[in-house]
Design an enzyme around this catalytic site. Sequence first.
Site, mmCIF file in Angstrom:
data_model
loop_
_atom_site.group_PDB
_atom_site.id
_atom_site.type_symbol
_atom_site.label_atom_id
_atom_site.label_comp_id
_atom_site.label_asym_id
_atom_site.label_seq_id
_atom_site.Cartn_x
_atom_site.Cartn_y
_atom_site.Cartn_z
ATOM 1 C CB SER A 147 72.187 -13.284 39.232
ATOM 2 O OG SER A 147 72.132 -11.790 39.722
ATOM 3 C CG ASP A 205 69.372 -6.896 41.142
ATOM 4 O OD1 ASP A 205 69.321 -5.505 41.134
ATOM 5 O OD2 ASP A 205 70.495 -7.177 40.352
#
Length: 398
Positions: A147, A205
């Site tokens: 993602s 992330d």
Amino acid sequence: MMHIRECIVSAPGKAILHGEHAVVHGKVALAVSLNLRTYLKLKATNTGKVCINLPNIDTFLCWDVSEVKHLMPCSRGKQMDLKHLDPELVKRLREFVGGANGNFDTSNMATLAFLYMYLSLFGSGELPSLTVSVWSELPTGAGLGSSAAYSVCLAAALLCASGAIPAPLKEWEHTARWCQEDLELINSWAFQGEMIIHGNPSGVDNAVGTWGGMLRFLAGRIIPLSRVPLLRILLTNTKVPRSTKVLVARVKDKINKFPTILTTVLDSVDAISCTCERVLLEMTCEPITGEHYNVLEELIDINQHHLNVMGVGHPALDTLCRVTLAKGLHSKLTGAGGGGCGITLLRPETDSSVVQTTIQELKDCDFDCWETSIGGPGVQVHSPLSVKEDILGILNRY
Ligand SMILES: Nc1ncnc2c1ncn2[C@@H]1O[C@H](COP(=O)(O)OP(=O)(O)O)[C@@H](O)[C@H]1O
Ligand SMILES: C[C@@](O)(CCOP(=O)(O)O)CC(=O)O
Ligand SMILES: [Mg+2]
């Protein structure tokens, strides 16, 4: 018709060594980029349409630019606050793509993240007609930050197309990166994508996708670890599907239900990340000993127990830990857990026959398993020549 810049960009996936979930609650995480990347091609068109091709998740959509334009709230100028989403725009987009009833499916989330960034970046002026195609080497929804790699690519390509950041590729270059200030902007916009996909992301992330390498992340502060020992890591994908958004919400519920119990667990994970960082640093300034590896292995075991306590384990991950421990190797889940991927630390002296039989036994459990190299570069822009032929073929198909 508005002129925009075309580009091909890529961003790496990541493995979290320690600190997943705890990092959402202000604790330290250690994460490292992988050699698996997501690629995005942005093409200017004159069709009056905005199109998105996401073959990994079987999503191919096209809208008239005029149809999308009226989704933009009238009151909205250029977005300045990149730490929060615009609730009005999210509501309108959810109604438009069909995610209004808590329908968090793969395709809806990816579409929502794209349209949100497209409208936020271009919506106050003329909307450009363009086609975005994405292909990833990463498994989707498996804990390796697909993602974030997707969000980083979207942010970089759309910012570049809009002229908010320069096109850094010189005529004679095959790949190029942006300067620190531009990377910060890319990272902030990628965080918006992650907010749509994760609900309440920590930002670790997208930071790894943007900067690459190994980094320490604490409450939005990103510290690259420039001196790290070479680590051999086995990655295993249990192929049990899961959603980061659901798992992050599950941990939050548990914290609300048992605040005093979970607080100590999160603090312990924080201490694990800090201890791991110290050991990794020691390994770069003194001769590496078996004791360094013993400590790294124990930290992995303790953290895996903590993640089980947080409620993000899975029987398939227990199988991974058991199969590898029978070979003297230590594993933990990586990313959101609940299935998805785990990491196994290999010691420098681990014999390749042991690695091979372990991989085979894990494959016999119907898992994917491979030895990976870590520390790939962060977000990049590519000339077509620097993209592997098969990937370029997929991106050019649309
Ligand atoms: N290559 C891709 N193409 C389109 N969407 C993607 C791609 N990779 C990831 N996504 C989006 O990210 C979501 C997965 O994110 P998440 O649950 O956080 O798992 P992870 O980040 O661990 O892979 C997918 O449901 C999809 O919406
Ligand atoms: C669980 C978490 O710490 C990491 C999630 O990673 P992934 O989406 O499972 O790759 C969430 C976050 O940091 O935003
Ligand atoms: Mg994710």
